[in-house]
Scaffold this motif. Structure first.
Motif, short mmCIF file in Angstrom:
data_model
loop_
_atom_site.label_atom_id
_atom_site.label_comp_id
_atom_site.label_asym_id
_atom_site.label_seq_id
_atom_site.Cartn_x
_atom_site.Cartn_y
_atom_site.Cartn_z
N ARG A 103 0.87 -1.23 -0.02
CA ARG A 103 -0.13 0.05 0.09
C ARG A 103 0.72 1.29 -0.03
N VAL A 104 1.81 1.41 -0.62
CA VAL A 104 2.88 2.35 -0.85
C VAL A 104 2.65 3.03 -2.05
N PRO A 105 2.26 4.27 -2.18
CA PRO A 105 2.06 5.36 -3.34
C PRO A 105 3.15 5.36 -4.21
N PHE A 106 2.94 5.43 -5.49
CA PHE A 106 4.27 5.59 -6.51
C PHE A 106 3.82 6.19 -7.90
N VAL A 107 4.78 6.28 -8.55
CA VAL A 107 4.42 6.64 -9.98
C VAL A 107 5.05 5.79 -10.98
N ASP A 164 11.73 2.30 -18.26
CA ASP A 164 10.59 2.74 -17.11
C ASP A 164 11.39 2.74 -15.86
N ALA A 165 10.76 3.56 -15.14
CA ALA A 165 11.12 3.55 -13.39
C ALA A 165 9.99 3.97 -12.53
N ILE A 166 10.34 3.85 -11.38
CA ILE A 166 9.31 4.00 -10.18
C ILE A 166 9.64 5.52 -9.59
N ILE A 167 8.67 6.31 -9.43
CA ILE A 167 9.19 7.50 -8.51
C ILE A 167 8.13 7.49 -7.29
N LEU A 168 9.03 7.30 -6.00
CA LEU A 168 8.47 7.44 -4.68
C LEU A 168 8.06 8.87 -4.07
N ALA A 169 7.33 8.92 -3.08
CA ALA A 169 6.83 10.11 -2.65
C ALA A 169 7.83 10.90 -1.98
N ASP A 170 9.02 10.45 -1.81
CA ASP A 170 10.11 11.04 -1.20
C ASP A 170 11.10 11.65 -2.57
N GLY A 171 10.50 11.28 -3.64
CA GLY A 171 11.49 11.80 -4.88
C GLY A 171 12.32 10.94 -5.25
N SER A 172 12.64 9.91 -4.82
CA SER A 172 13.49 8.99 -5.18
C SER A 172 13.05 8.02 -6.23
N LEU A 212 5.93 13.84 -8.84
CA LEU A 212 5.31 14.10 -7.52
C LEU A 212 4.06 14.93 -7.59
N GLY A 213 3.56 15.84 -8.85
CA GLY A 213 2.70 16.56 -8.94
C GLY A 213 1.58 15.65 -9.47
N ALA A 214 1.94 14.58 -10.20
CA ALA A 214 0.75 13.72 -10.66
C ALA A 214 0.33 12.69 -9.47
N MET A 215 1.27 12.44 -8.49
CA MET A 215 1.12 11.67 -7.29
C MET A 215 -0.13 12.51 -6.43
N ARG A 216 0.30 13.71 -6.14
CA ARG A 216 -0.60 14.50 -5.43
C ARG A 216 -1.89 14.77 -6.10
N PHE A 220 5.38 8.87 -20.09
CA PHE A 220 3.86 8.65 -19.66
C PHE A 220 4.09 8.39 -18.11
N LEU A 221 3.34 9.26 -17.24
CA LEU A 221 3.58 9.10 -15.70
C LEU A 221 2.21 8.66 -15.24
N GLN A 222 2.08 7.45 -14.70
CA GLN A 222 0.90 6.95 -14.10
C GLN A 222 0.87 6.69 -12.70
N PRO A 223 0.15 7.55 -11.86
CA PRO A 223 0.22 7.35 -10.41
C PRO A 223 -0.35 5.89 -9.88
N ARG A 224 0.24 5.19 -9.17
CA ARG A 224 -0.39 4.22 -8.65
C ARG A 224 -0.96 4.09 -6.86
N LEU A 225 -1.89 4.76 -6.76
CA LEU A 225 -2.31 4.75 -5.50
C LEU A 225 -3.00 3.84 -4.80
#
Length: 300
Positions: free
Chosen positions: A16-20, A38-46, A65-69, A108-113
């Protein structure tokens, strides 16, 4: 998606960790990335994976991070300064990256929340209605045993009795962000009077639970409760996530700074290049701009 990124995405979803999830759609030579990277971007920006060099990563990080928000997918077009035309794509967000060495890119940035996890205490008609409505509305509904195990997004006490003060205290101590007590205003005040609450803890408790929509039936009350949880999540006051909750609530904007050399917006993190100049932190998109700035300062 590569096997490694796919495995990592599965782990994050299970936790249950949000990422893009960022996927390179198109890339022009001499861009270092290729379509399909491709890559995964976490909420801390890593960033885990590869979608281009450091300059591209800076643009991707800010947009992700904007897409996640916002919870909205984004097609990001990254163009080098002074680049030629790149075929138009409706709905794309365009970023001119002065540091990009060349090669326009689309990512393409897809939030996975995670779905908001709601624990429900009680066997009342309102509790039953919460389960009937919660699933179709996108909630992960689970029964609790009188106290929140772990840290769900929200806890609803719909038992109309029992040791409600103890359940509320356990939920507060577990870090539950929103606790709804189904009770009349008078009974709710009585339950809260049995607790010692600081201002922050009191703000996490809603009683009578639910938005004031004039609800009368069990289904209407359940609807009002779920609507209040939606309101809290959408406003950013309530973070979605449990054991893998992000360090930064999704609704909170990350700390950003402007690179004084190239003018790019960068997300400030532990790995962001920076200098301390006259006692002030100055942040950069990459080592190149940092070193150039340092040389300019030394020549003053």
């Amino acid at each position: 998606m590569t096997h490694t990124i796919g495995d990592r995405a599965g782990e994050l979803l299970a936790g249950r960790v949000p990422f893009v999830h960022a996927t390179v759609v198109r890339a022009q030579v001499p861009a270092s990335a290729r379509a399909g990277d491709d890559a995964i971007i976490l909420a801390d920006g890593s960033i885990e994976g590869f979608v281009g060099g450091q300059c591209t990563e800076s643009s991707v990080r800010v947009a992700a991070l904007g897409a996640m928000r916002d919870g909205e997918s984004v097609l990001l077009r990254v163009l080098p300064e002074g680049s030629g035309e790149f075929p138009e794509t409706p709905g794309a967000r365009v970023v001119v990256n002065p540091c990009l060495s060349g090669g326009a890119m689309e990512i393409f940035l897809q939030p996975r929340l995670p779905r908001p996890l709601v624990h429900v205490v009680g066997q009342s008609p309102i509790a039953a209605a919460l389960f009937d409505l919660g699933g179709p509305l996108g909630f992960d509904m689970r029964r609790a045993d009188g106290a929140a195990s772990g840290a769900p997004t929200a806890l609803v006490l719909a038992s109309h009795g029992g040791d409600e003060p103890a359940a509320i205290r356990a939920a507060l101590d577990a870090g539950v962000g929103w606790i709804g007590l189904v009770a009349s205003p008078r009974r709710g005040a009585g339950v809260l009077s049995e607790l010692t609450l600081d201002e922050g803890e009191r703000a996490r408790i809603s009683t009578p639970a639910g938005l004031d929509i004039g609800a009368r039936t069990a289904a209407e009350i359940a609807l009002s409760i779920l609507a209040e949880i939606v309101q809290e999540v959408r406003s950013g006051r309530l973070a979605v996530g449990s054991t893998g909750a992000p360090e930064r609530p999704l609704g909170e904007r990350p700390v950003e700074a402007v690179d004084p050399v190239c003018g790019m917006t960068v997300v400030v993190g532990p790995d962001t290049p920076h200098l301390v100049v006259d006692g002030e932190d100055v942040w950069f998109c990459g080592p190149g701009c940092r070193d150039r700035y340092a040389a300019e300062q030394a020549g003053r």
